[in-house]
Design a protein around this motif. Sequence first.
Motif, PDB file in Angstrom:
ATOM      1  N   UNK A   1       3.024  -3.820 -22.472  1.00  0.00           N
ATOM      2  CA  UNK A   1       4.212  -4.556 -22.011  1.00  0.00           C
ATOM      3  C   UNK A   1       5.003  -3.746 -20.997  1.00  0.00           C
ATOM      4  N   UNK A   2       5.146  -2.452 -21.255  1.00  0.00           N
ATOM      5  CA  UNK A   2       5.950  -1.593 -20.382  1.00  0.00           C
ATOM      6  C   UNK A   2       5.342  -1.513 -18.991  1.00  0.00           C
ATOM      7  N   UNK A   3       4.029  -1.563 -18.903  1.00  0.00           N
ATOM      8  CA  UNK A   3       3.348  -1.466 -17.609  1.00  0.00           C
ATOM      9  C   UNK A   3       3.445  -2.781 -16.832  1.00  0.00           C
ATOM     10  N   UNK A   4       3.491  -3.885 -17.566  1.00  0.00           N
ATOM     11  CA  UNK A   4       3.561  -5.186 -16.915  1.00  0.00           C
ATOM     12  C   UNK A   4       4.934  -5.447 -16.300  1.00  0.00           C
ATOM     13  N   UNK A   5       5.937  -4.739 -16.783  1.00  0.00           N
ATOM     14  CA  UNK A   5       7.289  -4.946 -16.251  1.00  0.00           C
ATOM     15  C   UNK A   5       7.578  -4.083 -15.031  1.00  0.00           C
ATOM     16  N   UNK A   6       6.683  -3.167 -14.703  1.00  0.00           N
ATOM     17  CA  UNK A   6       6.896  -2.274 -13.563  1.00  0.00           C
ATOM     18  C   UNK A   6       6.414  -2.930 -12.270  1.00  0.00           C
ATOM     19  N   UNK A   7       7.079  -2.613 -11.140  1.00  0.00           N
ATOM     20  CA  UNK A   7       6.694  -3.223  -9.854  1.00  0.00           C
ATOM     21  C   UNK A   7       5.494  -2.536  -9.209  1.00  0.00           C
ATOM     22  N   UNK A   8       4.461  -2.315  -9.998  1.00  0.00           N
ATOM     23  CA  UNK A   8       3.245  -1.688  -9.496  1.00  0.00           C
ATOM     24  C   UNK A   8       2.099  -2.148 -10.384  1.00  0.00           C
ATOM     25  N   UNK A   9       0.890  -2.112  -9.860  1.00  0.00           N
ATOM     26  CA  UNK A   9      -0.267  -2.547 -10.636  1.00  0.00           C
ATOM     27  C   UNK A   9      -0.364  -1.763 -11.947  1.00  0.00           C
ATOM     28  N   UNK A  10      -0.414  -2.463 -13.105  1.00  0.00           N
ATOM     29  CA  UNK A  10      -0.526  -1.736 -14.380  1.00  0.00           C
ATOM     30  C   UNK A  10      -1.803  -0.909 -14.465  1.00  0.00           C
ATOM     31  N   UNK A  11      -2.910  -1.415 -13.889  1.00  0.00           N
ATOM     32  CA  UNK A  11      -4.158  -0.653 -13.927  1.00  0.00           C
ATOM     33  C   UNK A  11      -4.054   0.607 -13.078  1.00  0.00           C
ATOM     34  N   UNK A  12      -3.378   0.525 -11.946  1.00  0.00           N
ATOM     35  CA  UNK A  12      -3.203   1.700 -11.099  1.00  0.00           C
ATOM     36  C   UNK A  12      -2.439   2.787 -11.840  1.00  0.00           C
ATOM     37  N   UNK A  13      -1.374   2.394 -12.511  1.00  0.00           N
ATOM     38  CA  UNK A  13      -0.581   3.397 -13.234  1.00  0.00           C
ATOM     39  C   UNK A  13      -1.345   3.958 -14.423  1.00  0.00           C
ATOM     40  N   UNK A  14      -2.011   3.080 -15.176  1.00  0.00           N
ATOM     41  CA  UNK A  14      -2.794   3.549 -16.311  1.00  0.00           C
ATOM     42  C   UNK A  14      -3.898   4.509 -15.865  1.00  0.00           C
ATOM     43  N   UNK A  15      -4.479   4.234 -14.712  1.00  0.00           N
ATOM     44  CA  UNK A  15      -5.586   5.044 -14.222  1.00  0.00           C
ATOM     45  C   UNK A  15      -5.177   6.477 -13.951  1.00  0.00           C
TER      46      UNK A  15
ATOM     47  N   UNK B   1       1.779   6.807  -6.831  1.00  0.00           N
ATOM     48  CA  UNK B   1       0.783   7.816  -7.178  1.00  0.00           C
ATOM     49  C   UNK B   1       1.332   9.222  -7.003  1.00  0.00           C
ATOM     50  N   UNK B   2       2.065   9.459  -5.928  1.00  0.00           N
ATOM     51  CA  UNK B   2       2.643  10.773  -5.684  1.00  0.00           C
ATOM     52  C   UNK B   2       3.603  11.157  -6.804  1.00  0.00           C
ATOM     53  N   UNK B   3       4.411  10.205  -7.251  1.00  0.00           N
ATOM     54  CA  UNK B   3       5.359  10.489  -8.323  1.00  0.00           C
ATOM     55  C   UNK B   3       4.640  10.705  -9.649  1.00  0.00           C
ATOM     56  N   UNK B   4       3.587   9.921  -9.890  1.00  0.00           N
ATOM     57  CA  UNK B   4       2.818  10.116 -11.118  1.00  0.00           C
ATOM     58  C   UNK B   4       2.222  11.510 -11.175  1.00  0.00           C
ATOM     59  N   UNK B   5       1.641  11.968 -10.056  1.00  0.00           N
ATOM     60  CA  UNK B   5       1.058  13.307 -10.014  1.00  0.00           C
ATOM     61  C   UNK B   5       2.125  14.370 -10.225  1.00  0.00           C
ATOM     62  N   UNK B   6       3.270  14.195  -9.593  1.00  0.00           N
ATOM     63  CA  UNK B   6       4.351  15.186  -9.703  1.00  0.00           C
ATOM     64  C   UNK B   6       4.846  15.275 -11.138  1.00  0.00           C
ATOM     65  N   UNK B   7       5.081  14.113 -11.766  1.00  0.00           N
ATOM     66  CA  UNK B   7       5.566  14.094 -13.143  1.00  0.00           C
ATOM     67  C   UNK B   7       4.540  14.695 -14.089  1.00  0.00           C
TER      68      UNK B   7
ATOM     69  N   UNK C   1       0.826  -1.208   0.000  1.00  0.00           N
ATOM     70  CA  UNK C   1       0.000   0.000   0.000  1.00  0.00           C
ATOM     71  C   UNK C   1       0.866   1.267   0.000  1.00  0.00           C
ATOM     72  N   UNK C   2       1.909   1.284   0.856  1.00  0.00           N
ATOM     73  CA  UNK C   2       2.788   2.446   0.903  1.00  0.00           C
ATOM     74  C   UNK C   2       3.491   2.640  -0.432  1.00  0.00           C
ATOM     75  N   UNK C   3       3.865   1.520  -1.073  1.00  0.00           N
ATOM     76  CA  UNK C   3       4.513   1.622  -2.369  1.00  0.00           C
ATOM     77  C   UNK C   3       3.579   2.241  -3.394  1.00  0.00           C
ATOM     78  N   UNK C   4       2.313   1.844  -3.371  1.00  0.00           N
ATOM     79  CA  UNK C   4       1.349   2.399  -4.312  1.00  0.00           C
ATOM     80  C   UNK C   4       1.151   3.888  -4.099  1.00  0.00           C
ATOM     81  N   UNK C   5       1.125   4.327  -2.831  1.00  0.00           N
ATOM     82  CA  UNK C   5       0.988   5.753  -2.559  1.00  0.00           C
ATOM     83  C   UNK C   5       2.189   6.535  -3.078  1.00  0.00           C
ATOM     84  N   UNK C   6       3.371   5.963  -2.935  1.00  0.00           N
ATOM     85  CA  UNK C   6       4.572   6.639  -3.454  1.00  0.00           C
ATOM     86  C   UNK C   6       4.527   6.733  -4.968  1.00  0.00           C
TER      87      UNK C   6
END
Length: 263
Positions: free
Chosen positions: A97-111, A8-14, A1-6
């Motif tokens: 493919x790029x999302x599946x290789x990341x250490x986070x849920x691909x749907x979370x990042x896509x969202x 999300x924070x980086x996604x918003x910042x970028x 959960x903490x990893x997902x929050x981090x």
Amino acid sequence: MKKNFRVLRELFRIRFQHLMLFRLGFFGPFFVDGSLFAVQLMVFGAVYSNVDRIGAWGEGEMILFIGTFSLINAVGMAFYFFGIRQVPDKIRNGELDLYLTKPVSPLLRLTFEQINPGSLPLIAMSLCIIGYGARRAGIVPHAEDVLLYLGWLAVMIALHYDMMVLIRSVCFYLVTNARLEQLEDTALELCMKLPGIAFYGIYRVVFCFLLPYGLMATLPVQSILGELKWQTALQGLAVAAVFTGLTVCAWRRGLRHYNSASS
């Protein structure tokens, strides 16, 4: 959960940094979405100018309904709409493919990677309409009424998100889901003009259970009006739970069915 929050924070910042590099891309949506919002209000005004009541709802209740549906739509536009809309393209061209290789849920990042700050003013405008509608309807809600309304609003936003993901998960199996997206747009447009209380018979089955857009603003408004019966509430919760389950299953099975571009 903490990893997902981090993440999300980086996604918003970028995302904010990227938007601020192109100022028009940051401020443009404020004017575009604001203009779209104004046009929607004019359409609603034209539709309901000669209508006294729809079912048991008068003008104030309908304004409250319009504001609630606009709020659900605005939250989606600001946070997940543009991210989920790109899912079919990611599947077709192999970018998933790029999302599946990341250490986070691909749907979370896509969202959340395509958040749109330009839609945030729509949230504020929708809240103003909700307040105006409550005043016209003569509603003086207590704290528990507001909390109940917000709870139903959260459930309906989740249902809206589920419907978006579910419709686009079809692309794991088919070349295109263009017809389903057209059906989605048509159903949304209709249910933004007519509350769920206006549907009876087969129309209620279609727009409250099969394509449950008719529930999305209706149930929160009924809750704050004190009109929400426990049977209707249970039906609404059941529909939301079923579609959440369907979405999770469709997405997970779709990922297993997905043929990587590198395979």
